[in-house]
Design a protein around this motif. Structure first.
Motif, PDB file in Angstrom:
ATOM      1  N   LEU A  16       1.022  -1.223  -0.062  1.00  0.00           N
ATOM      2  CA  LEU A  16      -0.062   0.178   0.098  1.00  0.00           C
ATOM      3  C   LEU A  16       0.973   1.200  -0.148  1.00  0.00           C
ATOM      4  CD1 LEU A  16      -2.686   1.282   0.255  1.00  0.00           C
ATOM      5  CD2 LEU A  16      -2.482   1.159   2.871  1.00  0.00           C
ATOM      6  N   THR A  18       0.694   5.393  -0.058  1.00  0.00           N
ATOM      7  CA  THR A  18      -0.057   6.416   0.034  1.00  0.00           C
ATOM      8  C   THR A  18       0.731   7.842   0.360  1.00  0.00           C
ATOM      9  OG1 THR A  18      -0.252   6.428   2.570  1.00  0.00           O
ATOM     10  CG2 THR A  18      -1.623   5.030   1.228  1.00  0.00           C
ATOM     11  N   ILE A  25      -5.009  10.504   4.483  1.00  0.00           N
ATOM     12  CA  ILE A  25      -4.313   9.480   3.498  1.00  0.00           C
ATOM     13  C   ILE A  25      -4.984   9.421   2.359  1.00  0.00           C
ATOM     14  CG2 ILE A  25      -4.052   7.054   3.509  1.00  0.00           C
ATOM     15  CD1 ILE A  25      -4.239   6.948   6.657  1.00  0.00           C
ATOM     16  N   PRO A  27      -4.551   7.471  -1.358  1.00  0.00           N
ATOM     17  CA  PRO A  27      -4.146   6.314  -1.875  1.00  0.00           C
ATOM     18  C   PRO A  27      -3.406   6.395  -3.059  1.00  0.00           C
ATOM     19  CG  PRO A  27      -6.360   5.939  -1.044  1.00  0.00           C
ATOM     20  CD  PRO A  27      -6.096   7.264  -1.148  1.00  0.00           C
ATOM     21  N   SER A  30      -2.375   0.117  -4.693  1.00  0.00           N
ATOM     22  CA  SER A  30      -2.627  -1.048  -3.796  1.00  0.00           C
ATOM     23  C   SER A  30      -2.324  -2.041  -4.622  1.00  0.00           C
ATOM     24  CB  SER A  30      -3.910  -0.832  -3.083  1.00  0.00           C
ATOM     25  OG  SER A  30      -4.138  -1.907  -2.314  1.00  0.00           O
ATOM     26  N   GLY A 118      -7.411   0.652  11.798  1.00  0.00           N
ATOM     27  CA  GLY A 118      -7.962   0.887  10.384  1.00  0.00           C
ATOM     28  C   GLY A 118      -9.219   0.805   9.948  1.00  0.00           C
ATOM     29  N   SER A 121     -11.627   3.527  11.041  1.00  0.00           N
ATOM     30  CA  SER A 121     -11.073   5.138  10.901  1.00  0.00           C
ATOM     31  C   SER A 121     -11.973   5.963   9.920  1.00  0.00           C
ATOM     32  CB  SER A 121      -9.799   5.147  10.013  1.00  0.00           C
ATOM     33  OG  SER A 121     -10.005   4.352   8.993  1.00  0.00           O
ATOM     34  N   ASP A 122     -13.039   5.460   9.553  1.00  0.00           N
ATOM     35  CA  ASP A 122     -13.824   6.314   8.370  1.00  0.00           C
ATOM     36  C   ASP A 122     -14.965   6.893   9.472  1.00  0.00           C
ATOM     37  OD1 ASP A 122     -13.085   5.522   6.128  1.00  0.00           O
ATOM     38  OD2 ASP A 122     -14.710   4.156   5.654  1.00  0.00           O
ATOM     39  N   GLN A 215     -16.112  -1.091   0.146  1.00  0.00           N
ATOM     40  CA  GLN A 215     -16.015  -0.420   1.591  1.00  0.00           C
ATOM     41  C   GLN A 215     -17.305  -0.114   1.981  1.00  0.00           C
ATOM     42  OE1 GLN A 215     -13.494   0.277   3.461  1.00  0.00           O
ATOM     43  NE2 GLN A 215     -14.394   1.545   4.939  1.00  0.00           N
ATOM     44  N   LYS A 277     -10.227  -1.155   4.722  1.00  0.00           N
ATOM     45  CA  LYS A 277      -9.208  -0.750   5.581  1.00  0.00           C
ATOM     46  C   LYS A 277      -8.855  -1.297   6.648  1.00  0.00           C
ATOM     47  CE  LYS A 277     -10.479   4.215   4.315  1.00  0.00           C
ATOM     48  NZ  LYS A 277     -11.302   5.379   4.736  1.00  0.00           N
ATOM     49  N   HIS A 281      -3.799   0.194   6.873  1.00  0.00           N
ATOM     50  CA  HIS A 281      -4.136   1.581   6.999  1.00  0.00           C
ATOM     51  C   HIS A 281      -3.885   2.127   8.353  1.00  0.00           C
ATOM     52  CE1 HIS A 281      -6.840   4.576   5.274  1.00  0.00           C
ATOM     53  NE2 HIS A 281      -7.153   4.930   6.529  1.00  0.00           N
ATOM     54  N   ILE A 284      -0.448   3.148   9.085  1.00  0.00           N
ATOM     55  CA  ILE A 284      -0.212   4.576   8.801  1.00  0.00           C
ATOM     56  C   ILE A 284      -1.058   5.487   9.647  1.00  0.00           C
ATOM     57  CG2 ILE A 284      -0.789   6.250   6.983  1.00  0.00           C
ATOM     58  CD1 ILE A 284      -0.659   3.868   4.858  1.00  0.00           C
TER      59      ILE A 284
END
Length: 298
Positions: A16, A18, A25, A27, A30, A118, A121-122, A215, A277, A281, A284
């Motif tokens: 990954l 980014t 982040i 992208p 990937s 990860g 995180s949304d 996602q 994610k 993720h 990061i």
């Protein structure tokens, strides 16, 4: 800043890349290769040299990609197969000598923690329920929750590749039971890992994998059971042609579904939200994003 995360998993090695701009982040690339470093690891838990070579070739390829993309920092992590290998130190040394990449072998609890960071995180993830993250890998399965101001990280040594090789299906439920300790009563189940993202891709009938469609996709238990029935009755060559399924995952997908079904049964969960994610993720977020995590570090 442009950074790369490489994850050496039991089934696949992933890259990954980014850009990090204003703590966001972005992208860039990937990709994954089915290197299956855990193949034939057996009861003595030894990673064979000829099996390791696939990963070495992949890592050198990824290193070249990173150089061509002007990546400023590369982090390499290894999970279940390397973590549990009887020749772990020799394997790590060989990787570092041949590729000049430093490898961080992370614990099952750290893997679970990063997957949780990860997957949650949304910003659109609902806060009305405690998030519960399941990560089904090739060699291990993790379940993580955050409740009562405490992060509960549990990991067991059963994954899609490991189960496909040892065929101890009748013992799966017993092995998975330790995962469900300290589970919040009102939870939202989020799933990461190749088994779960593949099921979403199959259900969507994707000719080409699209992370944006994966996602947040919701799989209910009835759909998962139907997919298991359909896939398990197919011959391997037929399974390799299923839309949405990576051909090199065709031999292990039924075993990954068995793990998922057992976990959902133990939790009495009727659906799982799919997250693209995961621990990469999360790493990061943990290492490069200047935001203080509300979760205690592992």
């Amino acid at each position: 800043m442009r950074v790369a995360i490489i994850d050496i998993g039991t089934n696949s090695t992933r890259l990954l890349v980014t850009d990090i701009i204003n703590n966001e982040i972005i992208p860039v690339l990937s990709t994954l290769e089915s290197t299956r470093i855990g193949e034939g690891i057996g009861k003595n838990l030894e990673i064979k040299t000829q099996v390791l070579q696939r990963t070495l070739d992949c890592l050198n390829n990824y290193k070249d990609k990173c150089l061509s993309l002007d990546v400023q920092e590369i982090r390499v992590i290894a999970t279940s197969a390397v973590r549990d290998a009887s020749n772990r130190d020799q394997v790590v040394q060989m990787i570092e000598d041949i590729t000049s990449l430093k490898v961080d072998v992370i614990s099952g609890e750290k893997e679970a923690y990063l997957s949780f960071i990860g997957a949650t995180s949304d910003e659109d993830i609902s806060n009305d329920k405690d998030n519960l993250v399941v990560d089904i890998g090739g060699g291990s399965t993790e379940l993580v929750s955050f409740s009562n101001n405490r992060l509960n990280c549990n990991s067991v040594k059963v994954g899609a590749v490991r189960l496909a090789e040892n065929r101890e299906i009748d013992n799966v439920n017993h092995v998975l039971k330790p995962l469900i300790m300290d589970i919040p009563k009102n939870f939202r189940l989020i799933g990461v890992g190749g088994t779960i993202t593949s099921l979403a891709a199959i259900q969507l009938g994707l000719e080409k994998y699209d992370p944006n469609l994966i996602q947040g996709f919701v799989l209910n238990l009835a759909v998962i059971e139907k997919l298991y029935y359909d896939l398990s009755k197919m011959e391997l060559e037929e399974r390799k042609n299923v839309k949405g399924l990576q051909p090199k995952r065709a031999d292990i997908i039924p075993f990954g579904i068995i793990i998922l079904k057992n976990i959902m049964d133990l939790l009495n969960a009727q659906e799982v939200s799919v997250s693209e994610k995961d621990l990469m993720h999360g790493l990061i977020m943990e290492e490069f994003i200047n935001k203080k995590s509300k979760y205690p570090s592992h």
